[in-house]
Scaffold this active site. Sequence first.
Site, PDB file in Angstrom:
ATOM      1  N   SER A 173       0.874  -1.164   0.000  1.00 47.18           N
ATOM      2  CA  SER A 173       0.000   0.000   0.000  1.00 47.18           C
ATOM      3  C   SER A 173       0.913   1.216   0.000  1.00 47.18           C
ATOM      4  CB  SER A 173      -0.923   0.008   1.210  1.00 47.18           C
ATOM      5  OG  SER A 173      -1.890   1.032   1.030  1.00 47.18           O
ATOM      6  N   GLU A 174       0.641   2.163  -0.900  1.00 48.79           N
ATOM      7  CA  GLU A 174       1.640   3.198  -1.180  1.00 48.79           C
ATOM      8  C   GLU A 174       1.839   4.196  -0.043  1.00 48.79           C
ATOM      9  OE1 GLU A 174      -1.082   2.660  -2.951  1.00 48.79           O
ATOM     10  OE2 GLU A 174      -2.063   4.512  -3.611  1.00 48.79           O
TER      11      GLU A 174
END
Lengths: 218, 215
Positions: free
Chosen positions: B47-48
């Site tokens: 997840s960025e």
Amino acid sequence: MYKLITAAEAAAMIKPRSRVCIGGFLAVGAPETVIDAIVAAGTRDLHIIVIASDWENRGVGKLVVNHQVGSAQVSHMGTNKEIQNQVNCGEIKVELVPQGTLMERVRAFGTGLGGVLTPTGLGTVVAEGKQVINVNGRDYILETAIESDFALIRAKKADQAGNLIYSKTARNSNPIMAMAGKVTIAEVDEIVELGGIDPEDVITPGIFVNYIVLSKEK
Amino acid sequence: MAMDKRAQIGARIAKELKDGDYVNLGIGLPTETANHIPPGIRVVFQSENGIMGVGPAPANGEEDQDMINAGGGFITALPGASYFDSATSFGIIRGGHIDVTVLGALQVDQEGNLANWMIPGKLIPGMGGAMDLVTGAKKVIVAMEHCDKQGNPKILRKCTLPLTAKGRVSLIVTDMAVLEMTPQGLVLQEVSEGYTVQDVVKATEADLIIPDHLK
């Protein structure tokens, strides 16, 4: 070496038109105690540099709702209707910046670089008006450093040398912004003695931290 | 979209994943992919906002306020997970280290262009991390309904909305079909049960290459 101050003292340093990096991602890892103090101080016409405009009742969203933001460099505003309203009526001027590019532009300023070359945004509106530079056969956009007067960040723990560690996904933009403020103010849960953080575990070296505020959250 | 169609799209995309892939899923329909990972395949989700090794959502009451994904939903971390700052996270993305990203789309065209971040005059949420993801991931898969809510095609000859990135889409998976970008053009690879090739052609503005196995 850092100096311990109150949130109100931190807020008092920030003036109208100050350029302020504020850490956090959708308010996780946002310095809420310092933000609340800026809301209480009521300083207007701030320029904020943030990943997202957060929620209307959390993170930098509170500054937006209180009409304290004059302009912003931000990558995502989808969770905050109020900033969209204020942008639409011209109250806030916004530059939308791809998230990875925003981080590199902030990092560039903090680390003495004039900018970075990135492929992100080629062939899109993001590239409009910017120089495209070919390196070894590939095109890149020249994205310039984003200057900031203050970085307001949130960490889990500091030691008495100002070294910081973070908590899980609350780390996000905080270590990058910590390097970028001409003045960096870190809001932390606790300050431990020298040696209380193993040098191997330090994420942000204390040299970047000018002031520390104890968080009211924990 | 009906749950069974969402599941169908997610299951089809999951078949594209290989053992050991590092994967980033966009918000909404793309997350359906995670529910259909084939047995024996181990993929690692990023997840960025700063984690590799995203686990399932926590049980009610077990939420950790410092543990969210890029959509703001609560997550857990699997054994072997790592946390990192946003510059490292986008270094991973832009540097070509993510094997597959799955994203939604407003429009996609026959040159592999994607538009998914704004509708001028209407919606200005911002691009968030989408431009970096589409630019940097090794494989870009679009997950979407074949047509918009008014029934207009979303797969066009040329995108009319502001682009997210140019020429980066490799595969489009919709409720009606699977389409692959090739150097020759957009190839219709599969037609979903209940539809004919003609149905897909009618619902698509882009020029489609129809391979022999579908003729």
